[in-house]
Design a protein around this motif. Structure first.
Motif, PDB file in Angstrom:
ATOM      1  N   UNK A 127       0.825  -1.201   0.000  1.00  0.00           N
ATOM      2  CA  UNK A 127       0.000   0.000   0.000  1.00  0.00           C
ATOM      3  C   UNK A 127       0.864   1.258   0.000  1.00  0.00           C
ATOM      4  N   UNK A 128       1.896   1.288   0.841  1.00  0.00           N
ATOM      5  CA  UNK A 128       2.677   2.515   0.987  1.00  0.00           C
ATOM      6  C   UNK A 128       3.999   2.469   0.222  1.00  0.00           C
ATOM      7  N   UNK A 129       4.416   1.278  -0.233  1.00  0.00           N
ATOM      8  CA  UNK A 129       5.598   1.181  -1.077  1.00  0.00           C
ATOM      9  C   UNK A 129       6.912   1.453  -0.387  1.00  0.00           C
ATOM     10  N   UNK A 166       8.565  -3.024  -1.317  1.00  0.00           N
ATOM     11  CA  UNK A 166       9.722  -2.330  -1.880  1.00  0.00           C
ATOM     12  C   UNK A 166       9.983  -2.788  -3.311  1.00  0.00           C
ATOM     13  N   UNK A 167       9.782  -4.065  -3.548  1.00  0.00           N
ATOM     14  CA  UNK A 167      10.060  -4.657  -4.855  1.00  0.00           C
ATOM     15  C   UNK A 167       8.920  -4.467  -5.844  1.00  0.00           C
ATOM     16  N   UNK A 168       7.667  -4.476  -5.385  1.00  0.00           N
ATOM     17  CA  UNK A 168       6.554  -4.634  -6.322  1.00  0.00           C
ATOM     18  C   UNK A 168       5.404  -3.665  -6.150  1.00  0.00           C
ATOM     19  N   UNK A 169       5.471  -2.748  -5.219  1.00  0.00           N
ATOM     20  CA  UNK A 169       4.337  -1.861  -4.982  1.00  0.00           C
ATOM     21  C   UNK A 169       4.270  -0.739  -6.007  1.00  0.00           C
ATOM     22  N   UNK A 174      11.575   2.300  -5.539  1.00  0.00           N
ATOM     23  CA  UNK A 174      12.494   1.348  -6.167  1.00  0.00           C
ATOM     24  C   UNK A 174      11.995   0.927  -7.542  1.00  0.00           C
ATOM     25  N   UNK A 175      10.673   0.858  -7.705  1.00  0.00           N
ATOM     26  CA  UNK A 175      10.115   0.522  -9.012  1.00  0.00           C
ATOM     27  C   UNK A 175      10.564   1.552 -10.050  1.00  0.00           C
ATOM     28  N   UNK A 189       7.358  -1.994 -16.018  1.00  0.00           N
ATOM     29  CA  UNK A 189       8.142  -2.542 -14.901  1.00  0.00           C
ATOM     30  C   UNK A 189       7.229  -3.094 -13.816  1.00  0.00           C
ATOM     31  N   UNK A 190       6.223  -2.310 -13.429  1.00  0.00           N
ATOM     32  CA  UNK A 190       5.318  -2.737 -12.371  1.00  0.00           C
ATOM     33  C   UNK A 190       4.554  -3.990 -12.761  1.00  0.00           C
ATOM     34  N   UNK A 191       4.118  -4.071 -14.001  1.00  0.00           N
ATOM     35  CA  UNK A 191       3.407  -5.264 -14.466  1.00  0.00           C
ATOM     36  C   UNK A 191       4.280  -6.504 -14.342  1.00  0.00           C
ATOM     37  N   UNK A 192       5.528  -6.393 -14.757  1.00  0.00           N
ATOM     38  CA  UNK A 192       6.453  -7.522 -14.659  1.00  0.00           C
ATOM     39  C   UNK A 192       6.689  -7.929 -13.205  1.00  0.00           C
TER      40      UNK A 192
END
Length: 470
Positions: A127-129, A166-169, A174-175, A189-192
């Protein structure tokens, strides 16, 4: 004569290329030891990159132009970073993040605190990334509900969950850094990253669930929160659901964040009756949060300015390093000696992890990993999405379990558990890294029909370029 001069410069570049990462490493270590801003370490590395670029024949004008180009390339990352700070502050003020945290705390017992900690941290970080904000919000209350003998295990679960976001939000900075490093749009990037995070999450959850069965203790921890499941309380989580939904629909991250700011501002003003002046103060300084006698500032523009400066400094370093070609020279020497696909995978992941271990900065290691690996993959006509997968599951995640990395150090300070003690239980990091390496090896086996035969043998394509990493 010209040919001899060029060969001498190439020999010089290859011979002394190691000095650039070495100077950067010394700068980062010095900054950490002296408790100075990590920007100082990067600036020292930048100075070393400038001297190297000058030594291989680059003019002052070229250095300045490369510096400016690297800084300009980071403007979008910086803008989105500041918007994320605004969203987090508004969601704290509007009750979205506190409601999500308290809902989860209702269900915590001695027998399930390990996997509940992982799920809560995973959900909140998505939620907050921000892993740091996740640990700051969830760490103190969850560890207060945890038996002392389980502190390292629960801390490892919290670290694992924090790194999910951190990796996928869609809210993660970082995204954006990874997008910049591999030359993909943030939406792609986010879709992957969302597609490849599911299996490691499931594996980690069941592993922690099995572990919980073996450490079940007697008694029941008294819950410190009392939350009623009312329509109003459920309404508080709607901004988070909306943002994740827009991300899944591939809405641009910038537009997604603007929607999040608008919705968050409405909730904060009308649902909790916060005044405009008070909200503006929190937007700038961050939402004040007191836990266990310590004050935290969650989100806000001002705390993000330092991170923005770090991004711009890293961009300047990246631009000049690319100009001098130091890292490319080192990488070429490594990949030139590879004779097997397994070796190619090992060097790719090993190089990315080495950056994280040596540089001490998550963002800088992502940029350096992407910029040095990408030419090797494009040269062999391999998709840049594979490079994204490599750096997202190595440089990005491993930074949380390196004690001298800034992120790993902050995790230990916030959770009050030594990094060395929680390392064995950060299972999401290991599972994601393992699945990623296997997937990359399979991709190479599918795309490349000839084995490595030394320096002269190049990869050849098996067929189309639309092969996907599973």
């Amino acid at each position: 004569m010209v040919g001899n001069k060029e060969r001498q410069q190439a020999s010089h570049a290859e011979k002394y290329a190691w000095t650039v990462p070495f100077v950067l490493f010394l700068g980062m270590i010095s900054a950490l030891i002296l408790h100075e801003s990590i920007d100082i370490g990067i600036l020292l590395g930048y100075g070393g990159a400038v001297l190297y670029a000058r030594s291989v024949g680059c003019s002052i004008h070229q250095v300045l132009r490369a510096t400016w180009s690297g800084v300009v390339n980071m403007w979008r990352v910086s803008v989105v970073l500041l918007l994320i700070g605004v969203v987090i502050a508004l969601w704290m003020a509007g009750g979205t993040i506190p409601t999500l945290t308290e809902f989860g705390a209702v269900f915590i017992h001695n027998s399930n605190v390990i996997w509940i900690a992982f799920l809560l941290a995973s959900g909140l970080s998505m939620v907050i990334g921000s892993s740091l904000a996740t640990w700051g919000i969830l760490g103190p209350p969850i560890l207060a509900l945890t038996p002392p003998q389980l502190y390292p295990v629960v801390a490892g679960a919290l670290v694992s969950g924090g790194m999910v976001g951190d990796r996928s939000s869609p809210m993660s900075t970082s995204v954006l850094v990874m997008s910049q490093a591999v030359g993909l749009s943030p939406t792609t990037t986010l879709t992957q990253l969302l597609r490849t995070v599911v299996v490691p999450i499931i594996f980690t959850f069941f592993a922690l669930l099995i572990l919980s069965k073996g450490v079940t203790l007697r008694g029941h921890v008294v819950v410190v929160h009392d939350v009623a499941f009312t329509p109003k309380s459920l309404l508080y989580v709607m901004p988070a659901i909306l943002v994740i939904g827009l991300a899944l629909w591939r809405v641009s991250l910038l537009y997604n964040l603007l929607v999040a700011v608008f919705i968050g501002g409405i909730f904060a003003h009308f649902a909790t009756h916060e005044s405009i002046d008070h909200l503006l103060h929190q937007i700038w300084n961050g939402y004040p949060l007191a836990l266990n006698g310590k004050n935290f500032a969650i989100g806000g523009v001002r705390p993000m300015l330092q991170a923005s400066l770090l991004i711009f400094t890293a961009g300047a370093f990246q631009g000049v390093t690319s100009l001098g070609g130091a890292m490319e020279a080192i990488t070429e020497r490594l990949f030139a000696r590879i004779t097997t696909r397994t070796g190619f995978v090992a060097v790719s992941y090993g190089l990315s992890i080495a950056y994280t271990t040596l540089l001490g900065s998550q963002s800088l290691s992502l940029l350096m990993s992407g910029n040095t690996l990408l030419p090797q993959f494009t040269q062999r006509k391999l998709r840049r999405e594979v490079v994204l997968r490599i750096i997202s599951d190595s440089a990005e995640l491993v930074s949380a379990i390196v004690p001298w990395n800034l992120l790993g150090f902050q995790a230990a300070v916030i959770l009050k558990v030594s990094t060395l003690h929680l390392i064995p239980y950060a299972w999401f990091i290991y599972s994601a890294l393992t699945f990623s390496a296997i997937s990359t090896w399979r991709y190479l086996a599918q795309q490349l029909k000839t084995p490595f035969l030394g320096d002269q043998q190049k990869f050849t394509e098996l067929g189309s370029e639309d092969g996907k990493v599973q």
